[in-house]
Design a protein around this motif. Structure first.
Motif, PDB file in Angstrom:
ATOM      1  N   GLU A  13     -62.821  -0.006  56.140  1.00  0.00           N
ATOM      2  CA  GLU A  13     -63.331  -0.165  54.778  1.00  0.00           C
ATOM      3  C   GLU A  13     -62.449   0.510  53.734  1.00  0.00           C
ATOM      4  N   VAL A  14     -61.533   1.335  54.151  1.00  0.00           N
ATOM      5  CA  VAL A  14     -60.699   2.072  53.201  1.00  0.00           C
ATOM      6  C   VAL A  14     -59.520   1.192  52.798  1.00  0.00           C
ATOM      7  N   ASP A  52     -58.711   6.596  48.518  1.00  0.00           N
ATOM      8  CA  ASP A  52     -60.041   6.643  49.142  1.00  0.00           C
ATOM      9  C   ASP A  52     -60.107   7.654  50.275  1.00  0.00           C
ATOM     10  N   TYR A  53     -59.081   7.702  51.095  1.00  0.00           N
ATOM     11  CA  TYR A  53     -59.129   8.632  52.232  1.00  0.00           C
ATOM     12  C   TYR A  53     -59.091  10.075  51.743  1.00  0.00           C
ATOM     13  N   LEU A  63     -62.630  10.907  50.645  1.00  0.00           N
ATOM     14  CA  LEU A  63     -63.451  11.129  51.834  1.00  0.00           C
ATOM     15  C   LEU A  63     -63.118  12.487  52.456  1.00  0.00           C
ATOM     16  N   CYS A 112     -56.888   7.601  57.014  1.00  0.00           N
ATOM     17  CA  CYS A 112     -58.348   7.727  57.047  1.00  0.00           C
ATOM     18  C   CYS A 112     -58.825   8.079  58.453  1.00  0.00           C
ATOM     19  N   LEU A 140     -69.448   9.501  52.563  1.00  0.00           N
ATOM     20  CA  LEU A 140     -69.065   8.167  52.095  1.00  0.00           C
ATOM     21  C   LEU A 140     -69.712   7.856  50.753  1.00  0.00           C
ATOM     22  N   ASN A 146     -67.966   7.652  46.801  1.00  0.00           N
ATOM     23  CA  ASN A 146     -68.127   6.346  46.166  1.00  0.00           C
ATOM     24  C   ASN A 146     -67.539   5.216  47.022  1.00  0.00           C
ATOM     25  N   LEU A 147     -67.630   5.365  48.330  1.00  0.00           N
ATOM     26  CA  LEU A 147     -67.207   4.338  49.279  1.00  0.00           C
ATOM     27  C   LEU A 147     -68.458   3.588  49.747  1.00  0.00           C
ATOM     28  N   ALA A 157     -68.424   1.009  52.729  1.00  0.00           N
ATOM     29  CA  ALA A 157     -68.367   1.672  54.040  1.00  0.00           C
ATOM     30  C   ALA A 157     -69.708   2.310  54.377  1.00  0.00           C
TER      31      ALA A 157
END
Length: 114
Positions: free
Chosen positions: A19-20, A25-26, A29, A52, A76, A80-81, A84
Motif C-alpha cells: 500500500e505504500v 509514506d514509509y 509510518l 517500508c 497506519l 494517514n495511510l 493500508a
C-alpha cells in the motif's frame, strides 16, 4: 477481542508494504511506530516498498511482543495511510465504520468532550 489480532503481526507486513506508494509514506509510518532514525533503512533499500518492509521488520525486532496488530493499525491511521489501514481492517474482519466511530469516540474522550 479479535481472534485474528492474535496472529503474528508480521503476517500482515506484505499487505501493508504493497500500500505504500509515496517515498515519504514509509517515513511517516516509521515515525508513528517509534523508529527515529531511517537513514540506515534508506541506505540498505533501493525503493519505498523495500524500505517500508524494513521499517516494519525493524519495528517488530525492536518492540518484540509489543509489536501488535492494534499498534500497527493505529500507526497506519496516524500516518494517514488510510488505504493500508482499511485493507488491514478487512483482513482482520473489523467493521470499518464501527472502528472509525470507536476511534473518534476515544479521541473525543481524550480531549475531555465526553
Amino acid at each position: 477481542m479479535f481472534s485474528r489480532m492474535e496472529k503474528d503481526v508480521s503476517d500482515y507486513f506484505y499487505g501493508v508494504k504493497e500500500e505504500v506508494d509515496v517515498s515519504a509514506d514509509y517515513k511517516d509510518l516509521a515515525f508513528f511506530l517509534g523508529i527515529q532514525d531511517t537513514r540506515n533503512i534508506e541506505s540498505r533499500n533501493p525503493d519505498a516498498k523495500s524500505r517500508c518492509m524494513d521499517v516494519l521488520q525493524t519495528w517488530k525486532r525492536e518492540k518484540g511482543d509489543q509489536a501488535a496488530v492494534e499498534v500497527l493499525l493505529q500507526a497506519l491511521v496516524s500516518a494517514n495511510l488510510q488505504s493500508a489501514a482499511d485493507n488491514l481492517r478487512r483482513k482482520l474482519g473489523i467493521n470499518i465504520i464501527n472502528s472509525l466511530i470507536c476511534y473518534r469516540y476515544r479521541g473525543q474522550q481524550r480531549k475531555g468532550k465526553f
